[in-house]
Design a protein around this motif. Structure first.
Motif, PDB file in Angstrom:
ATOM      1  N   ASN A 175       0.800  -1.218   0.000  1.00  0.00           N
ATOM      2  CA  ASN A 175       0.000   0.000   0.000  1.00  0.00           C
ATOM      3  C   ASN A 175       0.840   1.279   0.000  1.00  0.00           C
ATOM      4  OD1 ASN A 175       1.020   0.169   2.544  1.00  0.00           O
ATOM      5  ND2 ASN A 175      -0.927  -0.020   3.621  1.00  0.00           N
ATOM      6  N   GLY A 176       2.154   1.153  -0.249  1.00  0.00           N
ATOM      7  CA  GLY A 176       3.033   2.326  -0.189  1.00  0.00           C
ATOM      8  C   GLY A 176       2.941   3.266  -1.374  1.00  0.00           C
ATOM      9  N   ARG A 177       2.306   2.798  -2.458  1.00  0.00           N
ATOM     10  CA  ARG A 177       2.120   3.614  -3.663  1.00  0.00           C
ATOM     11  C   ARG A 177       3.384   4.335  -4.099  1.00  0.00           C
ATOM     12  NH1 ARG A 177      -1.427   4.590  -0.319  1.00  0.00           N
ATOM     13  NH2 ARG A 177      -3.616   4.087  -0.357  1.00  0.00           N
ATOM     14  N   GLY A 178       4.485   3.610  -4.194  1.00  0.00           N
ATOM     15  CA  GLY A 178       5.724   4.198  -4.701  1.00  0.00           C
ATOM     16  C   GLY A 178       6.617   4.783  -3.621  1.00  0.00           C
ATOM     17  N   ARG A 179       6.111   4.950  -2.411  1.00  0.00           N
ATOM     18  CA  ARG A 179       6.928   5.519  -1.328  1.00  0.00           C
ATOM     19  C   ARG A 179       7.659   4.433  -0.540  1.00  0.00           C
ATOM     20  NH1 ARG A 179       2.107   7.739  -0.678  1.00  0.00           N
ATOM     21  NH2 ARG A 179       1.820   6.643   1.285  1.00  0.00           N
TER      22      ARG A 179
END
Length: 125
Positions: free
Chosen positions: A94-98
């Motif tokens: 669920n970090g969406r790229g982070r």
């Protein structure tokens, strides 16, 4: 050099071992490569369980040899190959790229996480 103190598990053709140290992703990968292996990368349930045994022994989350690719939410083995086995924790990744790295929880499930945190080093050979 890694000192293993009996923290070794075998699964199929692989051997997994930990030096018990908690470091960031790059340092963990570096230690494993220096020892002639790579970061532990489960490719099936048996390998995931072998890594989990070590995670449970230390009761510490561990980085896996998996990173997010160019596409947000798309994870690959550190050699660039697509994942053929996953064990994501519910609602993960669920970090969406982070959160570009992947850790294993003490229940054997995976979570995407930032790469600069200190996690257990587990190598595979």
């Amino acid at each position: 050099v890694l000192v293993f103190n009996g923290k070794i598990r075998k699964a199929g053709q692989k051997i997994f071992a930990s030096n018990g140290k908690q470091v960031d992703f790059a340092s963990a990968l570096g230690s494993c490569e220096e020892a002639g292996g790579t970061l532990a990368t489960p490719r099936n349930e048996e390998e995931n369980k072998a890594i989990l045994d070590i995670v449970k022994q230390y009761n510490r989350y561990a980085y896996l040899g998996i990173k997010e690719g160019e596409t947000s939410g798309q994870f690959k083995y550190i050699n660039g190959m697509p994942l053929n086995y996953t064990k994501w924790h519910r609602y993960e990744p669920n970090g969406r790229g982070r959160e570009k790295c992947v850790e294993m929880y003490t229940d054997g499930s995976w979570n995407d996480k930032r790469c600069n945190l200190y996690r257990l080093t587990i190598c595979e050979f």
